[in-house]
Design a protein around this motif. Structure first.
Motif, PDB file in Angstrom:
ATOM      1  N   GLU A 146       0.837  -1.194   0.000  1.00  0.00           N
ATOM      2  CA  GLU A 146       0.000   0.000   0.000  1.00  0.00           C
ATOM      3  C   GLU A 146       0.876   1.249   0.000  1.00  0.00           C
ATOM      4  N   SER A 147       0.372   2.291  -0.662  1.00  0.00           N
ATOM      5  CA  SER A 147       1.111   3.554  -0.702  1.00  0.00           C
ATOM      6  C   SER A 147       0.138   4.688  -1.006  1.00  0.00           C
ATOM      7  N   THR A 148       0.638   5.900  -0.902  1.00  0.00           N
ATOM      8  CA  THR A 148      -0.163   7.090  -1.199  1.00  0.00           C
ATOM      9  C   THR A 148       0.497   7.867  -2.325  1.00  0.00           C
ATOM     10  N   LEU A 149      -0.312   8.270  -3.273  1.00  0.00           N
ATOM     11  CA  LEU A 149       0.180   9.015  -4.430  1.00  0.00           C
ATOM     12  C   LEU A 149      -0.438  10.412  -4.399  1.00  0.00           C
ATOM     13  N   ASP A 150       0.393  11.434  -4.323  1.00  0.00           N
ATOM     14  CA  ASP A 150      -0.109  12.803  -4.316  1.00  0.00           C
ATOM     15  C   ASP A 150      -0.665  13.166  -5.689  1.00  0.00           C
ATOM     16  N   ALA A 151      -1.818  13.807  -5.696  1.00  0.00           N
ATOM     17  CA  ALA A 151      -2.436  14.225  -6.961  1.00  0.00           C
ATOM     18  C   ALA A 151      -3.497  15.278  -6.680  1.00  0.00           C
ATOM     19  N   SER A 152      -3.696  16.168  -7.636  1.00  0.00           N
ATOM     20  CA  SER A 152      -4.706  17.219  -7.497  1.00  0.00           C
ATOM     21  C   SER A 152      -6.046  16.823  -8.106  1.00  0.00           C
ATOM     22  N   GLY A 153      -6.034  15.830  -8.995  1.00  0.00           N
ATOM     23  CA  GLY A 153      -7.267  15.405  -9.648  1.00  0.00           C
ATOM     24  C   GLY A 153      -7.265  13.927  -9.931  1.00  0.00           C
ATOM     25  N   VAL A 154      -8.462  13.337  -9.948  1.00  0.00           N
ATOM     26  CA  VAL A 154      -8.627  11.917 -10.243  1.00  0.00           C
ATOM     27  C   VAL A 154      -9.697  11.776 -11.317  1.00  0.00           C
ATOM     28  N   PHE A 155      -9.303  11.260 -12.465  1.00  0.00           N
ATOM     29  CA  PHE A 155     -10.223  11.067 -13.583  1.00  0.00           C
ATOM     30  C   PHE A 155     -10.498   9.564 -13.734  1.00  0.00           C
ATOM     31  N   ILE A 156     -11.758   9.184 -13.650  1.00  0.00           N
ATOM     32  CA  ILE A 156     -12.128   7.770 -13.546  1.00  0.00           C
ATOM     33  C   ILE A 156     -12.807   7.282 -14.823  1.00  0.00           C
ATOM     34  N   TYR A 157     -12.243   6.210 -15.391  1.00  0.00           N
ATOM     35  CA  TYR A 157     -12.804   5.591 -16.597  1.00  0.00           C
ATOM     36  C   TYR A 157     -12.739   4.069 -16.435  1.00  0.00           C
ATOM     37  N   VAL A 158     -13.731   3.498 -15.754  1.00  0.00           N
ATOM     38  CA  VAL A 158     -13.696   2.061 -15.447  1.00  0.00           C
ATOM     39  C   VAL A 158     -14.911   1.318 -16.012  1.00  0.00           C
ATOM     40  N   GLY A 159     -15.512   1.858 -17.041  1.00  0.00           N
ATOM     41  CA  GLY A 159     -16.614   1.156 -17.666  1.00  0.00           C
ATOM     42  C   GLY A 159     -17.885   1.981 -17.722  1.00  0.00           C
ATOM     43  N   VAL A 160     -18.893   1.371 -18.311  1.00  0.00           N
ATOM     44  CA  VAL A 160     -20.171   2.057 -18.504  1.00  0.00           C
ATOM     45  C   VAL A 160     -21.333   1.172 -18.083  1.00  0.00           C
ATOM     46  N   LEU A 161     -22.432   1.800 -17.755  1.00  0.00           N
ATOM     47  CA  LEU A 161     -23.662   1.114 -17.399  1.00  0.00           C
ATOM     48  C   LEU A 161     -24.788   1.609 -18.295  1.00  0.00           C
ATOM     49  N   PRO A 162     -25.669   0.717 -18.764  1.00  0.00           N
ATOM     50  CA  PRO A 162     -26.770   1.165 -19.622  1.00  0.00           C
ATOM     51  C   PRO A 162     -27.776   1.993 -18.833  1.00  0.00           C
ATOM     52  N   MET A 163     -28.290   3.026 -19.466  1.00  0.00           N
ATOM     53  CA  MET A 163     -29.288   3.884 -18.824  1.00  0.00           C
ATOM     54  C   MET A 163     -30.679   3.408 -19.250  1.00  0.00           C
ATOM     55  N   THR A 164     -31.109   2.334 -18.598  1.00  0.00           N
ATOM     56  CA  THR A 164     -32.338   1.661 -19.044  1.00  0.00           C
ATOM     57  C   THR A 164     -33.305   1.341 -17.903  1.00  0.00           C
ATOM     58  N   GLU A 165     -33.055   1.886 -16.736  1.00  0.00           N
ATOM     59  CA  GLU A 165     -33.864   1.517 -15.569  1.00  0.00           C
ATOM     60  C   GLU A 165     -35.359   1.720 -15.804  1.00  0.00           C
ATOM     61  N   GLN A 166     -35.720   2.791 -16.506  1.00  0.00           N
ATOM     62  CA  GLN A 166     -37.132   3.114 -16.695  1.00  0.00           C
ATOM     63  C   GLN A 166     -37.835   2.207 -17.704  1.00  0.00           C
ATOM     64  N   PHE A 167     -37.087   1.290 -18.333  1.00  0.00           N
ATOM     65  CA  PHE A 167     -37.681   0.394 -19.320  1.00  0.00           C
ATOM     66  C   PHE A 167     -37.854  -1.027 -18.796  1.00  0.00           C
ATOM     67  N   GLY A 168     -37.621  -1.224 -17.516  1.00  0.00           N
ATOM     68  CA  GLY A 168     -37.668  -2.567 -16.940  1.00  0.00           C
ATOM     69  C   GLY A 168     -39.011  -3.257 -17.059  1.00  0.00           C
ATOM     70  N   ASN A 169     -40.085  -2.497 -17.127  1.00  0.00           N
ATOM     71  CA  ASN A 169     -41.424  -3.090 -17.185  1.00  0.00           C
ATOM     72  C   ASN A 169     -41.774  -3.642 -18.563  1.00  0.00           C
ATOM     73  N   LEU A 170     -40.951  -3.372 -19.560  1.00  0.00           N
ATOM     74  CA  LEU A 170     -41.289  -3.754 -20.931  1.00  0.00           C
ATOM     75  C   LEU A 170     -40.821  -5.160 -21.303  1.00  0.00           C
ATOM     76  N   GLY A 171     -39.981  -5.774 -20.470  1.00  0.00           N
ATOM     77  CA  GLY A 171     -39.489  -7.113 -20.766  1.00  0.00           C
ATOM     78  C   GLY A 171     -38.504  -7.161 -21.914  1.00  0.00           C
ATOM     79  N   ILE A 172     -37.720  -6.091 -22.102  1.00  0.00           N
ATOM     80  CA  ILE A 172     -36.788  -6.026 -23.229  1.00  0.00           C
ATOM     81  C   ILE A 172     -35.326  -5.981 -22.786  1.00  0.00           C
ATOM     82  N   LEU A 173     -35.068  -6.099 -21.473  1.00  0.00           N
ATOM     83  CA  LEU A 173     -33.706  -6.002 -20.961  1.00  0.00           C
ATOM     84  C   LEU A 173     -33.138  -7.373 -20.625  1.00  0.00           C
TER      85      LEU A 173
END
Length: 313
Positions: A225-252
């Motif tokens: 374990e260690s600590t890395l000094d930084a002023s900013g953290v930019f996160i790119y670890v994947g994506v999630l579909p924006m489909t929550e409101q379509f769950g009732n349609l049976g298409i997911l």
């Protein structure tokens, strides 16, 4: 009384705008709905170099060009967050936080959103050093040290962009090699402002009451374990579909992605889906545009088939 359209396109990214163009050019009444500005994630992209017709173009500029094209045949555009869709057979009801609409066909183009890292401090320092958009926030870190978390195309491309502003960019990746395309990797490895920390997870994002000051990291091979000094953290670890409101349609599917055939049709007649809401390997502007063209023509064929059914009754 609900406003009526032939087609409602939910989402005004590159796929949604292309679908609106094709459908409106076929003389259908079209409404594009989006909870924000047209263009989607293109607005968060610096230089786009892999869209035919442009050697390089800024994401917001390409968004504007697409929007003007998509509305030239009468497609309308308005704000609204879709809360639910009701399938009434031949017609569908779309309810937003502002209005209710009735339509014959729907094209879902809501895209995906950035996945959270889940590290302590991530939410606390959101907007105070933690970001998911280098183009949006990179200017705040001129001549400073920033961390990029991830190893895919987005992480490395945005890391390269940040080198134009930051003094140093450290890429932290949980594996021992990147997943980005080779041409992007080559650019990154040749950039003397970029360095890489392999086989490492971000355990916590540190800071004071005002801003980020660094990250606590742990090597997932040695446990060090260690600590890395930084002023900013930019996160790119994947994506999630924006489909929550379509769950009732049976298409997911079980991961929340919309399932379609190669014609962009879902299991529900008259409901199509395109772009990053689908479980696809290549999530690019070009593939979203291709999906949009297929769906735009598909809704025309679908609505024509409804006319045929009406004539036989």
């Amino acid at each position: 009384m609900a406003k009526k359209y032939d087609v409602i396109v939910i989402g005004a990214g590159p796929g949604g705008m292309t679908a609106a163009l094709y459908a409106s050019r076929a003389n259908l009444s079209v409404l594009m709905l989006d909870r924000g500005i047209y263009g989607g994630q293109m607005n968060n992209t610096a230089a786009i170099e892999n869209y035919p017709g442009f050697k390089s173009i800024l994401g917001p500029d390409l968004s504007k060009e697409m929007y003007e094209s998509s509305t030239q045949f009468g497609a309308e555009y308005t704000y609204g967050t879709v809360e639910k869709i009701e399938n009434n057979g031949v017609t569908k009801t779309v309810t937003t936080d502002m209005e209710t609409y009735e339509t014959k066909a729907i094209i879902i183009a809501t895209g995906s959103e950035y996945k959270k890292l889940g590290a302590a401090g991530e939410n606390e320092y959101g907007g105070r050093g933690v970001s998911y958009c280098a183009v949006c926030d990179g200017a705040f870190f001129k001549n400073k040290h920033v961390v990029v978390v991830g190893g895919g195309d987005s992480a490395i491309e945005e890391g390269i962009y940040l080198t134009q502003l930051a003094d140093k960019v450290t890429v932290i990746h949980r594996r021992d090699q990147l997943r980005a395309q080779k041409i992007i990797q080559d650019r990154a490895f040749a950039n003397d402002k970029m360095e890489f920390v392999w086989n490492t997870n971000v355990e916590e994002i540190d800071g004071d009451e005002q801003k980020v000051s660094g990250v606590k990291i742990k090597n997932n091979k040695t446990g060090e374990e260690s600590t890395l000094d930084a002023s900013g953290v930019f996160i790119y670890v994947g994506v999630l579909p924006m489909t929550e409101q379509f769950g009732n349609l049976g298409i997911l599917d079980d991961q929340g992605w919309v399932e379609t055939n190669d014609q962009m049709e879902t299991k529900v007649p008259g409901i199509f889906a395109i772009g990053d809401v689908r479980d696809k390997k290549l999530r690019q502007i070009t593939t979203a545009v291709g999906d949009g063209g297929v769906a735009g023509q598909g809704v025309f064929n679908y609505i024509e088939s409804l006319k045929g059914e009406e004539q036989t009754v």
